[in-house]
Design a protein around this motif. Structure first.
Motif, PDB file in Angstrom:
ATOM      1  N   ARG A 637     -19.636  12.190 -13.131  1.00  0.00           N
ATOM      2  CA  ARG A 637     -20.202  11.192 -14.060  1.00  0.00           C
ATOM      3  C   ARG A 637     -19.955  11.599 -15.507  1.00  0.00           C
ATOM      4  O   ARG A 637     -20.850  11.585 -16.338  1.00  0.00           O
ATOM      5  CB  ARG A 637     -21.679  10.969 -13.783  1.00  0.00           C
ATOM      6  N   HIS A 671     -15.039  -0.706 -12.521  1.00  0.00           N
ATOM      7  CA  HIS A 671     -16.243   0.110 -12.569  1.00  0.00           C
ATOM      8  C   HIS A 671     -16.685   0.288 -14.013  1.00  0.00           C
ATOM      9  O   HIS A 671     -15.866   0.281 -14.938  1.00  0.00           O
ATOM     10  CB  HIS A 671     -16.000   1.484 -11.927  1.00  0.00           C
ATOM     11  N   ALA A 673     -20.096   2.265 -16.491  1.00  0.00           N
ATOM     12  CA  ALA A 673     -21.278   3.127 -16.538  1.00  0.00           C
ATOM     13  C   ALA A 673     -21.816   3.145 -17.955  1.00  0.00           C
ATOM     14  O   ALA A 673     -21.055   3.038 -18.932  1.00  0.00           O
ATOM     15  CB  ALA A 673     -20.944   4.530 -16.069  1.00  0.00           C
ATOM     16  N   SER A 704     -24.339   7.527 -16.902  1.00  0.00           N
ATOM     17  CA  SER A 704     -25.297   7.197 -15.845  1.00  0.00           C
ATOM     18  C   SER A 704     -24.509   6.935 -14.564  1.00  0.00           C
ATOM     19  O   SER A 704     -23.261   6.924 -14.596  1.00  0.00           O
ATOM     20  CB  SER A 704     -26.093   5.951 -16.236  1.00  0.00           C
ATOM     21  N   PRO A 705     -25.151   6.761 -13.439  1.00  0.00           N
ATOM     22  CA  PRO A 705     -24.385   6.499 -12.210  1.00  0.00           C
ATOM     23  C   PRO A 705     -23.381   5.367 -12.405  1.00  0.00           C
ATOM     24  O   PRO A 705     -23.715   4.302 -12.929  1.00  0.00           O
ATOM     25  CB  PRO A 705     -25.470   6.136 -11.192  1.00  0.00           C
ATOM     26  N   ARG A 707     -21.185   2.289 -11.540  1.00  0.00           N
ATOM     27  CA  ARG A 707     -21.448   1.157 -10.648  1.00  0.00           C
ATOM     28  C   ARG A 707     -20.269   0.187 -10.676  1.00  0.00           C
ATOM     29  O   ARG A 707     -19.577   0.068 -11.687  1.00  0.00           O
ATOM     30  CB  ARG A 707     -22.720   0.432 -11.061  1.00  0.00           C
ATOM     31  N   PRO A 708     -20.063  -0.512  -9.572  1.00  0.00           N
ATOM     32  CA  PRO A 708     -19.036  -1.558  -9.584  1.00  0.00           C
ATOM     33  C   PRO A 708     -19.457  -2.683 -10.541  1.00  0.00           C
ATOM     34  O   PRO A 708     -20.639  -2.995 -10.700  1.00  0.00           O
ATOM     35  CB  PRO A 708     -18.999  -2.053  -8.135  1.00  0.00           C
ATOM     36  N   ASN A 710     -19.970  -6.467 -11.869  1.00  0.00           N
ATOM     37  CA  ASN A 710     -20.372  -7.711 -11.193  1.00  0.00           C
ATOM     38  C   ASN A 710     -19.162  -8.586 -10.870  1.00  0.00           C
ATOM     39  O   ASN A 710     -19.193  -9.374  -9.918  1.00  0.00           O
ATOM     40  CB  ASN A 710     -21.352  -8.490 -12.071  1.00  0.00           C
TER      41      ASN A 710
END
Length: 823
Positions: A637, A671, A673, A704-705, A707-708, A710
Motif C-alpha cells: 500500500r 484501482h 486509493a 489506504s487499502p 480498492r477497485p 466503481n
C-alpha cells in the motif's frame, strides 16, 4: 335529498331540504347537537297545520309552534327551500338582512312560489328569515348553523374569544347571514362598526321612548321679563311694588288708589316651556347620532361600485338617518335650544318614564361590545377567516411564552378598515419580532406576499411565515398555512395514517417550499437565488381520536423527512403546533440547516467543485516487472515517483490511481486509493523486490487499502499514457470514461466536451503543465485543438480563452463560445 323541516300554516307552506349528505368531520358526528327552529308570528289569524315536521324532533313536539328545537344546519352545505302560498292569488316572499343568502332564490307562478338554494358557506350561528304574504310580514323563523369540523360549544367559542381578546372588531362583521349573541362592555369606547351594530339594535326602542316623551313631555317653569299694562298684571310681587314706589315703568302716570303709577310695568310671570336641560341633552345626543351616521355613509358614497351587501348596508344607514331626523323634529326636541352643562345629569333624565329608556339606550352607544351574553346580535366573520386569525395569534402566543413579549407588540394591533369590515393588515408590515439573544431574531409575518420579479415568477402568499435571522447564517424560514378543510374519507386515512387537510392543500406547501426564494450575496459579490423555507406545515382544525397516535402518521413524520406535512390545531389541542415550533426555536443554525432537504444537483455541483481542486496522481507500473510492481503496491500500500521541484502538486495529492497496461490484460485505470501520508526519501531507503536504477529523491505515498474503481476507465486507440504517469483531479477521475478524458479536470471543460460530441466537432486534447488548483477558481490545463488550428482552454473565472490560428485571442463565456462556433 333529506327533508329537514316543514312549516305549514293557513297562509303558506315552507319545506326545507338538505341536497346531499355532507362529509361532516368526525368531531361533528361524535358530538351530536340539537338544532334550532324558533317561530315568531306577526299579527293574528295565522294557524298551524298538523303537517308541520322537524327532523329529529318527536312529531308531538314538532307541531308545537312555541318549541324552539329543530334540526341542526351546517356550514358549507347546500340546502333547498320551497315556499308556496296557501291561497290562489297570494304572493309570498322570503327576506333576510343579508342579500347574499337569498340571491339564489327564484319567484314563480306570479309570486305564489319561491324556491332555490341556500348555503351559509363558512358562517356560524343563528340566522333569521322573514316570510311575507301579500307584502305583509307574517312569520319569522330562526335557525342555527353549526361548524362541521370543530366543537361548537368549546373550540368555536374559544377561537372567537381568543381573536376578540386582541381586537373585538376582528371577530365580527356588520352584515352577515348568521349572528351570535353579545353583550355591552364599558371597558373601551366603540368603533364605528360596533356603534352601527348598536344603533341598529336599539333604534326601535329609542323610537318608542322618544314618542312617549313627545306625548307626555315634562315641562319646566321659567320666568321671563315682559312689559304689561296695569290691568293685566295678575300677581303683584316685590318687583312690581318696587317699581310703583319708585315711579318706574312706561307710559303716562295714572292714579290708582290714590297712588300715581305708570301705565305699563315690567313683570316676570312663571311660564311652562319645553326648552329644558333634559330635552337639550337628548337633542345633542341625537345630533351626534345623525352626524356619525353621515360619516359612515360617506365611506360607501365614495366607492364607485357597491356590492349587494354594501348597497344593503348603505340603504340601512339611510333609513336610520331618516328615523333619527324624525326624532329630531319631535316638538320637545325641536323646542330645545342650546347645550346642557358639561356632565349634565338629572333625576328626571334617569327615572321619568320615556326619559330613562332614552337615556339608557343613548348611553349604550358609548360602550363597546363583547361576543358573549344574549343582549345584542353580532354577525361573526366566516369561520375560515376566524381560524386563520386564530392560528396566527396562537403562533405569536407560543413564541411569546418562550421568549417574552415581542419587541413591536403594537404592530399586532394594526388593522386596516374597509367600510365596516376590520381585518388584520397583511403583508410585510404585519409582523412581530422576538429577540432570542444578541445574535438572533425571530419574526412572525401574517400573509406576506412574495412578488419580486427577480425572485418569483408567480406571487406567493402563505398565511404565516416564521423567519429566523441569525448571525453567520442565511435567512431560514418556516411556513404555516391555515386550512379550514378536512378530508375525512377512509382512503385518505389509509394513505396518511390520520385524517387531515386535502391533498391539494399539501401540494400548495410543496410550492411554497420551492418557490419562495431569497437573494443571497456570496463572498464574491455575486447575487444568487437560494431557497429559504426548510419546512412547511398545513394547520387544520381537528382533535385526533384517543385511539390513534398522530406522531405515527405520515402527515407528522413527513415534516422532518420531507419538510412538508400537517399539524392538527384547535384551542383544546395546541400541543403538536407547540412541539413543532419549539423544536425549531430551540435549535441553532447548524441544526436547522440539517432539517433542510438537500438538492441533489446542488450537492453534486458542490462536490464537483471540491473534486476539481483535489489533485490525483495516475500512477504507472515499471516495465519489465509490471506484475511484480503491481503486486508490491497492492500488498505494501505504497507508491513512489521521482521528486520534482517544478511540480507542486506532489505535496497535495489526495488519491493515487493505478494504470494497468496491456501486459496485465485490458489496459485502463482500474484501482484507486486515498493518500494517508507522504514523505520525501532517497530511493535507496525504499525496500523493493527489484533494485533501484539510480539513487534519487522520491516522493513516497502511503495509501489506504487499494480498492477497485466503481467504473473502469478504458484505454482507447486515441489515448496516450506517459510512462511517468499523469496528473488529474478527482473530478476528472470520477467523470472520465477513457484515459484521455482524465485530463479534463473542471466542470466547464466537461460541458464543452459534451457539446463538441453532440455536434460532432473534430478535436484533440493536449495538456499544459500541471498546477495546483484553487478550490474557488479552478482552471483547466487541457487545450482543445480543432482542425482549423484554433484552440481553446478553460481559464477559470475569466471564462474560455480562445486562441485562433490567425487573429487576437479573446475570452468567452461557455454560452458565448458555443454561439460563436455555431455562427
Amino acid at each position: 335529498m333529506k327533508h329537514l323541516f316543514c312549516i305549514a300554516t293557513n297562509r303558506f307552506t315552507l319545506d326545507w331540504h338538505r341536497v346531499r349528505q355532507s362529509d361532516h368531520a368526525v368531531l361533528a358526528h361524535s358530538m351530536p347537537v340539537m338544532g334550532r327552529l324558533q317561530l315568531i308570528s306577526h299579527g293574528s289569524g295565522l294557524q298551524w297545520r298538523d303537517s308541520m315536521m322537524r327532523s329529529g324532533v318527536p312529531q308531538a313536539v314538532a307541531t308545537d309552534a312555541s318549541d324552539t328545537n329543530g334540526p341542526p344546519l351546517y356550514e358549507q352545505t347546500e340546502y333547498q327551500l320551497y315556499l308556496r302560498g296557501a291561497n290562489e292569488g297570494d304572493t309570498v316572499e322570503i327576506r333576510h338582512r343579508d342579500p347574499v343568502i337569498t340571491r339564489a332564490l327564484n319567484s314563480q307562478e306570479n309570486g305564489r312560489v319561491v324556491h332555490g338554494s341556500v348555503n351559509f358557506r363558512g358562517q356560524i350561528g343563528r340566522s333569521l328569515f322573514s316570510i311575507y304574504v301579500n307584502g305583509n310580514r307574517t312569520l319569522d323563523f330562526e335557525v342555527e348553523v353549526f361548524p362541521t369540523k370543530i366543537d361548537y360549544k368549546s373550540d368555536y367559542q374559544d377561537i372567537v374569544a381568543d381573536v376578540q381578546s386582541i381586537l373585538t372588531n376582528l371577530a365580527y362583521e356588520y352584515l352577515r347571514s348568521t349572528h351570535q349573541m353579545g353583550k355591552l362592555s364599558s371597558d373601551r369606547p366603540p368603533s364605528k362598526l360596533e356603534w352601527l351594530v348598536l344603533i341598529e339594535q336599539i333604534i326601535d326602542e329609542l323610537d318608542t321612548a322618544m314618542n312617549h316623551i313627545a306625548q307626555r313631555p315634562t315641562r319646566a317653569l321659567v320666568r321671563r321679563e315682559r312689559t304689561s299694562r296695569l290691568e293685566r298684571i295678575r300677581k303683584v310681587d316685590s318687583r312690581v311694588r318696587a317699581q310703583v314706589r319708585r315711579g318706574q315703568g312706561k307710559g303716562s302716570l295714572v292714579r290708582l288708589n290714590g297712588i300715581s303709577v305708570r301705565e305699563q310695568i315690567v313683570e316676570r310671570p312663571a311660564e311652562l316651556t319645553l326648552d329644558t336641560m333634559e330635552h337639550r341633552w337628548l337633542r345633542n345626543q341625537l345630533v351626534d347620532v345623525q352626524r356619525t351616521l353621515g360619516q359612515i355613509a360617506n365611506i360607501y358614497d365614495s366607492e364607485a361600485e357597491l356590492t349587494s351587501r354594501r348597497k344593503r348596508t348603505l340603504d340601512g344607514i339611510t333609513r336610520l338617518k331618516s328615523r333619527v331626523s324624525r326624532l329630531l323634529n319631535l316638538e320637545p326636541i325641536k323646542e330645545a335650544d342650546g347645550d346642557p352643562p358639561i356632565g349634565f345629569a338629572s333625576l328626571q333624565l334617569v327615572s321619568a318614564p320615556g326619559y330613562r329608556e332614552a337615556y339608557r339606550l343613548l348611553m349604550f352607544l358609548k360602550m363597546g361590545l363583547r361576543l358573549e351574553g344574549d343582549l345584542i346580535q353580532l354577525a361573526v366573520k366566516d369561520l375560515e377567516v376566524l381560524y386563520e386569525y386564530w392560528t396566527y395569534l396562537t403562533v405569536v402566543r407560543i413564541l411569546q411564552d418562550e421568549h417574552g413579549p415581542p419587541q413591536n407588540l403594537d404592530s399586532l394591533f394594526r388593522v386596516r378598515s374597509s367600510g365596516l369590515s376590520v381585518q388584520l393588515k397583511q403583508g410585510e408590515t404585519q409582523q412581530v419580532a422576538f429577540s432570542t439573544g444578541k445574535h438572533r431574531k425571530i419574526r412572525v409575518k401574517y400573509n406576506p406576499q412574495f412578488s419580486n420579479h427577480d425572485t418569483t415568477l408567480i406571487p406567493q402568499k402563505p398565511d404565516i411565515l416564521i423567519r429566523f435571522e441569525e448571525d453567520g447564517w442565511p435567512i431560514i424560514q418556516l411556513v404555516a398555512d391555515a386550512k379550514y378543510r378536512i378530508d375525512a374519507t377512509d382512503n385518505y386515512r389509509k394513505q396518511f395514517g390520520a385524517f387531515g387537510p386535502p391533498a391539494d392543500a399539501i401540494n400548495v406547501l410543496h410550492r411554497y417550499r420551492d418557490a419562495i426564494l431569497e437573494i443571497d450575496q456570496s463572498e464574491s459579490d455575486t447575487f444568487e437565488l437560494k431557497r429559504s423555507v426548510i419546512q412547511a406545515a398545513a394547520l387544520f382544525p381537528m382533535n385526533p381520536s384517543p385511539d390513534e397516535n398522530f406522531h405515527d402518521s405520515r402527515l407528522w413524520e413527513s415534516l422532518e423527512r420531507l419538510g412538508v406535512g400537517a399539524i392538527p390545531v384547535l384551542p383544546s389541542n395546541t400541543a403538536f403546533l407547540k412541539e413543532w415550533l419549539l423544536s425549531a426555536v430551540r435549535q441553532g443554525g447548524w441544526s436547522m440547516a440539517d432539517r433542510a432537504i438537500a438538492n441533489s444537483a446542488d450537492e453534486r455541483s458542490r462536490d464537483w467543485r471540491i473534486a476539481a481542486s483535489e489533485a490525483v496522481l495516475i500512477g504507472t507500473l515499471r516495465a519489465p516487472g509490471t506484475r511484480e510492481h503491481f503486486d508490491w503496491v497492492m500488498s505494501e500500500r505504497v507508491y513512489y515517483q521521482p521528486y520534482a521541484k517544478t511540480q507542486p502538486r506532489q505535496y497535495h495529492v489526495k488519491q493515487v490511481a493505478i494504470y494497468t497496461p496491456a501486459s496485465l490484460g485490458s489496459p485502463g485505470i482500474r484501482h484507486v486509493a486515498d493518500v494517508r501520508s507522504f514523505e520525501i526519501v532517497d530511493r535507496s531507503d525504499i525496500a523493493t523486490p527489484w533494485p533501484p536504477r539510480r539513487n534519487e529523491l522520491m516522493v513516497l505515498y502511503r495509501l489506504s487499502p487499494i480498492r477497485p474503481m466503481n467504473r473502469d476507465i478504458e484505454f482507447t486507440a486515441q489515448d496516450f499514457m506517459p510512462t511517468q504517469g499523469r496528473w488529474t483531479t478527482r473530478l476528472g477521475l470520477e467523470r472520465a470514461r477513457s484515459v484521455s478524458e482524465v485530463a479534463l479536470e473542471t466542470e466547464p471543460e466537461w460541458r464543452l466536451l459534451e457539446w463538441l460530441r453532440a455536434t460532432n466537432k473534430q478535436f484533440s486534447v493536449r495538456l499544459a503543465s500541471a498546477k495546483n488548483q484553487d478550490a474557488q477558481n479552478p482552471k483547466g490545463r487541457a487545450w482543445f485543438h480543432f482542425e482549423s488550428g484554433d484552440r481553446v482552454r478553460f481559464d477559470g473565472t475569466n471564462g474560455f480563452l480562445w486562441r485562433p490560428k490567425d487573429g487576437d485571442e479573446r475570452y468567452f463565456s461557455l454560452r458565448d463560445f458555443i454561439q460563436h462556433q455555431e455562427t
